[in-house]
Motif scaffolding. Structure first.
Motif, PDB file in Angstrom:
ATOM      1  N   LEU A 102      -2.869   1.639 -18.746  1.00 20.77           N
ATOM      2  CA  LEU A 102      -1.797   0.664 -18.951  1.00 20.77           C
ATOM      3  C   LEU A 102      -0.597   0.959 -18.061  1.00 20.77           C
ATOM      4  N   ALA A 103      -0.260   2.262 -17.917  1.00 23.36           N
ATOM      5  CA  ALA A 103       0.882   2.619 -17.077  1.00 23.36           C
ATOM      6  C   ALA A 103       0.633   2.239 -15.624  1.00 23.36           C
ATOM      7  N   ALA A 104      -0.593   2.528 -15.105  1.00 23.27           N
ATOM      8  CA  ALA A 104      -0.908   2.205 -13.704  1.00 23.27           C
ATOM      9  C   ALA A 104      -0.831   0.701 -13.467  1.00 23.27           C
ATOM     10  N   ILE A 105      -1.360  -0.093 -14.410  1.00 23.34           N
ATOM     11  CA  ILE A 105      -1.344  -1.551 -14.237  1.00 23.34           C
ATOM     12  C   ILE A 105       0.085  -2.081 -14.272  1.00 23.34           C
ATOM     13  N   LEU A 106       0.882  -1.613 -15.224  1.00 18.12           N
ATOM     14  CA  LEU A 106       2.254  -2.103 -15.335  1.00 18.12           C
ATOM     15  C   LEU A 106       3.098  -1.706 -14.126  1.00 18.12           C
TER      16      LEU A 106
ATOM     17  N   LEU B 228       0.827  -1.204   0.000  1.00 17.61           N
ATOM     18  CA  LEU B 228       0.000   0.000   0.000  1.00 17.61           C
ATOM     19  C   LEU B 228       0.865   1.260   0.000  1.00 17.61           C
ATOM     20  N   VAL B 229       1.892   1.294   0.840  1.00 20.32           N
ATOM     21  CA  VAL B 229       2.729   2.494   0.955  1.00 20.32           C
ATOM     22  C   VAL B 229       3.531   2.726  -0.317  1.00 20.32           C
ATOM     23  N   VAL B 230       4.200   1.691  -0.807  1.00 22.85           N
ATOM     24  CA  VAL B 230       5.063   1.851  -1.982  1.00 22.85           C
ATOM     25  C   VAL B 230       4.242   2.230  -3.215  1.00 22.85           C
ATOM     26  N   CYS B 231       3.136   1.521  -3.458  1.00 20.75           N
ATOM     27  CA  CYS B 231       2.317   1.821  -4.638  1.00 20.75           C
ATOM     28  C   CYS B 231       1.699   3.214  -4.537  1.00 20.75           C
ATOM     29  N   ALA B 232       1.244   3.599  -3.333  1.00 19.51           N
ATOM     30  CA  ALA B 232       0.650   4.928  -3.170  1.00 19.51           C
ATOM     31  C   ALA B 232       1.689   6.019  -3.417  1.00 19.51           C
ATOM     32  N   LEU B 233       2.909   5.829  -2.929  1.00 19.96           N
ATOM     33  CA  LEU B 233       3.955   6.836  -3.132  1.00 19.96           C
ATOM     34  C   LEU B 233       4.313   6.972  -4.607  1.00 19.96           C
ATOM     35  N   VAL B 234       4.486   5.850  -5.298  1.00 17.44           N
ATOM     36  CA  VAL B 234       4.890   5.903  -6.711  1.00 17.44           C
ATOM     37  C   VAL B 234       3.772   6.488  -7.571  1.00 17.44           C
ATOM     38  N   LEU B 235       2.547   5.996  -7.387  1.00 23.06           N
ATOM     39  CA  LEU B 235       1.436   6.491  -8.196  1.00 23.06           C
ATOM     40  C   LEU B 235       1.094   7.936  -7.848  1.00 23.06           C
TER      41      LEU B 235
ATOM     42  N   LEU C 121       3.856  14.769 -10.774  1.00 29.00           N
ATOM     43  CA  LEU C 121       4.543  15.087 -12.019  1.00 29.00           C
ATOM     44  C   LEU C 121       3.570  15.492 -13.118  1.00 29.00           C
ATOM     45  N   ALA C 122       2.324  14.976 -13.031  1.00 29.84           N
ATOM     46  CA  ALA C 122       1.314  15.330 -14.029  1.00 29.84           C
ATOM     47  C   ALA C 122       0.654  16.671 -13.739  1.00 29.84           C
ATOM     48  N   GLY C 123       1.030  17.337 -12.613  1.00 22.73           N
ATOM     49  CA  GLY C 123       0.514  18.664 -12.334  1.00 22.73           C
ATOM     50  C   GLY C 123      -0.522  18.745 -11.244  1.00 22.73           C
ATOM     51  N   LEU C 124      -0.780  17.644 -10.527  1.00 20.05           N
ATOM     52  CA  LEU C 124      -1.770  17.676  -9.446  1.00 20.05           C
ATOM     53  C   LEU C 124      -1.171  18.269  -8.178  1.00 20.05           C
ATOM     54  N   GLN C 125      -2.057  18.818  -7.330  1.00 23.50           N
ATOM     55  CA  GLN C 125      -1.638  19.244  -6.003  1.00 23.50           C
ATOM     56  C   GLN C 125      -1.272  18.020  -5.166  1.00 23.50           C
ATOM     57  N   ILE C 126      -0.481  18.235  -4.125  1.00 23.91           N
ATOM     58  CA  ILE C 126       0.004  17.106  -3.315  1.00 23.91           C
ATOM     59  C   ILE C 126      -1.165  16.344  -2.689  1.00 23.91           C
ATOM     60  N   GLY C 127      -2.150  17.057  -2.159  1.00 24.75           N
ATOM     61  CA  GLY C 127      -3.294  16.393  -1.534  1.00 24.75           C
ATOM     62  C   GLY C 127      -4.067  15.549  -2.525  1.00 24.75           C
ATOM     63  N   ALA C 128      -4.347  16.105  -3.708  1.00 26.42           N
ATOM     64  CA  ALA C 128      -5.080  15.366  -4.735  1.00 26.42           C
ATOM     65  C   ALA C 128      -4.269  14.165  -5.216  1.00 26.42           C
ATOM     66  N   ALA C 129      -2.961  14.383  -5.424  1.00 26.22           N
ATOM     67  CA  ALA C 129      -2.108  13.283  -5.879  1.00 26.22           C
ATOM     68  C   ALA C 129      -2.059  12.166  -4.834  1.00 26.22           C
ATOM     69  N   ALA C 130      -2.030  12.533  -3.538  1.00 24.00           N
ATOM     70  CA  ALA C 130      -1.984  11.519  -2.479  1.00 24.00           C
ATOM     71  C   ALA C 130      -3.247  10.669  -2.471  1.00 24.00           C
ATOM     72  N   VAL C 131      -4.419  11.331  -2.577  1.00 27.52           N
ATOM     73  CA  VAL C 131      -5.676  10.582  -2.552  1.00 27.52           C
ATOM     74  C   VAL C 131      -5.787   9.672  -3.772  1.00 27.52           C
ATOM     75  N   ILE C 132      -5.477  10.214  -4.952  1.00 29.02           N
ATOM     76  CA  ILE C 132      -5.570   9.396  -6.171  1.00 29.02           C
ATOM     77  C   ILE C 132      -4.550   8.261  -6.127  1.00 29.02           C
ATOM     78  N   GLY C 133      -3.346   8.541  -5.616  1.00 32.78           N
ATOM     79  CA  GLY C 133      -2.345   7.486  -5.492  1.00 32.78           C
ATOM     80  C   GLY C 133      -2.811   6.363  -4.576  1.00 32.78           C
ATOM     81  N   ILE C 134      -3.431   6.727  -3.433  1.00 34.72           N
ATOM     82  CA  ILE C 134      -3.942   5.708  -2.501  1.00 34.72           C
ATOM     83  C   ILE C 134      -5.082   4.922  -3.146  1.00 34.72           C
ATOM     84  N   ALA C 135      -5.996   5.641  -3.827  1.00 44.03           N
ATOM     85  CA  ALA C 135      -7.143   4.974  -4.450  1.00 44.03           C
ATOM     86  C   ALA C 135      -6.692   3.962  -5.497  1.00 44.03           C
ATOM     87  N   LEU C 136      -5.681   4.308  -6.277  1.00 46.18           N
ATOM     88  CA  LEU C 136      -5.186   3.380  -7.295  1.00 46.18           C
ATOM     89  C   LEU C 136      -4.297   2.289  -6.703  1.00 46.18           C
ATOM     90  N   ALA C 137      -3.670   2.570  -5.565  1.00 43.75           N
ATOM     91  CA  ALA C 137      -2.839   1.548  -4.916  1.00 43.75           C
ATOM     92  C   ALA C 137      -3.684   0.425  -4.328  1.00 43.75           C
TER      93      ALA C 137
END
Length: 662
Positions: free
Chosen positions: A312-316, A99-106, A112-128
């Motif tokens: 595809l990138a998220a799955i890989l 959970l931690v590693v996938c959330a941090l990477v995603l 890098l895609a331009g999201l705010q840190i809070g938004a990127a954290a939530v989306i990263g956790i949701a996809l992790a």
């Protein structure tokens, strides 16, 4: 009372869902894909982005959540507390690392895609997070839930479910930090402590009730003999526990899993599993269709290159990260890849976390729509990639087998499941299982007698409470994975029904059956069972051999005589089954079989004689002797009446005479 119009408005959506499932799933199974993909594509076609046959997809999604709840309950039933404790390293070590590693990477990719840190954290956790329903369904279809990599995948899913309550509590803090409201820390900590206390209190209550109340409760219901009440009670326990957990902030799936764990040691767990299974299958299919309906077709058409590229990138990325972590925790390469593939799709909780993040202002409307569509597409594409990976691995294993290489030891792990399924643990089944136990053969026992099941617990067998004549009970007991079924019930009709089910549904499983009597043995032989034996034949032969020894014969002579009788008896049984004897001819004519009367296998030295007048009268021996005298004369004497007045008895004796002459 509902009006005809209300019925009409209720039925079309139901018929739409059923039609989509009946058409979509078989089509995808025929082309070698998972049933999950069939449900997902069917949902896309009937949803707003397709033919718009369902007007309110959100309503279907709320009902479909029950499918995930029932799935987690059945998974919990298969886990004993001891096994759960043994998995603690994978749950808290591997699960947390994933959970931690996938959330941090995603999440980092989101920044890098331009999201705010809070938004990127939530989306990263949701996809992790991973799709519990998709992963478990894929593992179940593969038959790998009990394998090493399947257990590790389940441990990751369990940690994710446990972490949801903490993630939901963390999101308001992220929102307040993002708006610079640092003073909100105190109230938030107080609310977090209160919610944690409520959750722990609810879990404690469920554990106490489950430990001391559920077994007596189900024992009482089982004694009543009302099977439908057992089904209602199972649903009551599952859904009630799920609702309680939801009320205190945990997930409903977590509550259902806890209920399953508490009943895992119960003698009734397999009957409960069989009762829940039909509801679970249909509602889980509805859940997958609701995910397909949630895909925003307009957004997909608008930004499809970015969306499919991100999918595809998220799955890989998840496959690479999770496979590496599996290897770190002891999996071999093939097991790591398979485990990573089933965990690649984003989880069901993404559809809870992302809308809540939008309400808190963490993510904008566009980012939320994109992330929800991305999560849904990973659930659509993930099973395809997992199936493709399976084919590649199978091809590699096939080549390795041709090169005389051994397949992965981890993939074969879990083969310690039962090799023999024994149905009926009465006086016959108990002796049979002693032989299997002495050889160390793993056994599963099915019986609906609670007392017999309690006795079976001392043998160390896998125990299943249920009716062995039901196909769903046999499936739940694992009949598809055993080599032999031993039918030891003392109900001849039930035994025949079980044999018919096994031969029709599980043709590769061998059938060894206890026959009630000679007629039952012939019926079983006509069904081509692999082995049958009359329940008293061998014990009676052993008894006779002992009697001969007691009368002075040597053990060798007594054994030879018993063996000779056994051979004669088997030969006669085969002739009766083939219709070559008068009392077995009904088999060839297709008529109802007559009662097979006991006949001597060795010609008697003298005729039977009754020793008293009462006995002669009861046996009709006076009539019999008269008939024998008439048949012995060439013609009746003038002073004696012609015949005996009993044509049936005369015909019987004449038949016996022809048999002796032959």
């Amino acid at each position: 009372m509902a009006s005809p119009g209300e019925h009409a408005s209720f039925l079309p959506p139901v018929l739409t869902f059923l039609s989509a499932a009946v058409i979509g799933v078989p089509v995808f199974r025929l082309i070698g894909q998972s049933a999950v993909l069939g449900y997902l594509v069917a949902g896309v076609l009937i949803g707003p982005s397709g033919l718009s046959l369902i007007a309110e997809p959100d309503t279907a999604a709320s009902v479909a959540e029950i499918g995930v709840v029932l799935l987690l309950f059945i998974v919990g039933l298969e886990l004993h507390l001891s096994r759960l404790v043994s998995m603690r390293r994978d749950i808290f070590g591997l699960g947390t690392a994933q959970l931690v590693v996938c959330a941090l990477v995603l999440g980092g990719a989101g920044v890098l895609a331009g999201l705010q840190i809070g938004a990127a954290a939530v989306i990263g956790i949701a996809l992790a997070l991973s799709a519990t329903a998709v992963a478990l369904q894929l593992l179940e279809e593969r038959g790998d839930l009990g394998s090493a990599y399947g257990s590790r995948a389940f441990a990751v899913l369990l940690l994710q479910d446990l972490s949801v309550v903490g993630i939901l509590a963390l999101m308001p803090l992220l929102a307040s930090a993002g708006h610079g409201a640092g003073g909100a820390g105190g109230p938030w900590l107080g609310e977090a402590a209160a919610s944690t206390g409520r959750a722990l209190a609810a879990i404690l209550a469920v554990v106490l009730v489950g430990r001391y109340g559920l077994n007596p409760f189900f024992r009482l219901l089982a004694a009543s003999g009302a099977r439908e009440v057992m089904t209602a009670a199972a649903l009551l326990v599952v859904l009630g526990t799920a609702l309680l957990m939801e009320q205190v902030g945990l997930s409903m799936a977590m509550g259902a899993f806890l209920a399953g764990i508490l009943l895992a040691e119960s003698n009734f767990r397999h009957q409960l599993e069989a009762d829940i299974e039909p509801f679970r299958g249909m509602l889980l299919g509805l859940f997958f269709m609701s995910v397909g309906m949630s895909i925003d077709g307009a957004l997909v058409r608008e930004v499809w290159p970015q969306l499919f590229g991100a999918t595809l990138a998220a799955i890989l990325v998840k496959v690479a990260l999770v496979a590496g972590l599996f290897r770190l925790f002891g999996s071999d390469t093939l097991g790591a890849l398979r485990g990573a593939a089933v965990l690649a799709p984003a989880g069901e909780f993404a559809f809870v976390l992302l809308p809540q993040a939008a309400e808190l202002g963490l993510t904008g409307a566009t980012a939320t729509r994109f992330a929800v569509a991305l999560a849904a597409l990973t659930m659509l594409v993930g099973p395809i990639m997992a199936k493709g990976l399976d084919r590649l691995i199978d091809r590699r294993l096939s080549r390795a087998s041709e090169a005389e290489a051994e397949p992965s030891a981890e993939l074969a792990e879990g083969a310690g499941e039962a090799r023999v399924l024994v149905i009926g643990f009465g006086r016959f089944g108990q002796i049979l299982t002693q032989v299997l136990l002495a050889e160390g053969i793993p056994v599963t026992v099915i019986d609906k007698d609670v007392g017999q099941l309690r006795a079976a617990t001392r043998f160390g067998f896998r125990i299943y409470y249920g009716d062995g004549t039901r196909l769903d009970v046999l499936r739940a007991a694992g009949i598809g994975r055993v080599e032999t079924v031993c039918v030891c019930v003392d109900d001849r009709e039930a035994a025949l029904k079980i044999v018919d089910i096994v031969h029709e549904e599980f043709s590769s499983v061998r059938t060894f059956v206890r026959a009630y009597d000679r007629l039952h043995a012939v019926e079983l032989m006509n069904r081509d069972v692999d082995f049958q034996i009359r329940e008293t034949s061998e014990s009676a032969l052993a008894f006779g051999r002992a009697a001969l020894e007691g009368l002075g014969l040597t053990p060798e002579a007594a054994a030879a005589r018993a063996d000779d009788v056994r051979k004669r008896d088997i030969a006669r049984l085969v002739l009766q089954q083939a219709g070559a004897l008068p009392d077995g001819a009904a088999w060839l004519r297709g008529a109802e079989p007559v009662e097979l009367r006991p006949e001597p296998l060795t010609a008697p030295a003298r005729p039977a004689r009754a020793l008293s007048a009462e006995t002669r009268d009861l046996l009709g021996q006076d009539r019999r002797e008269a008939a024998e005298r008439v048949l012995a004369k060439p013609s009746a004497a003038p002073d004696e009446p012609e015949g005996t007045g009993d044509p049936e008895l005369e015909a019987e004796l004449e038949t016996e005479g022809r048999g002796r002459d032959g």
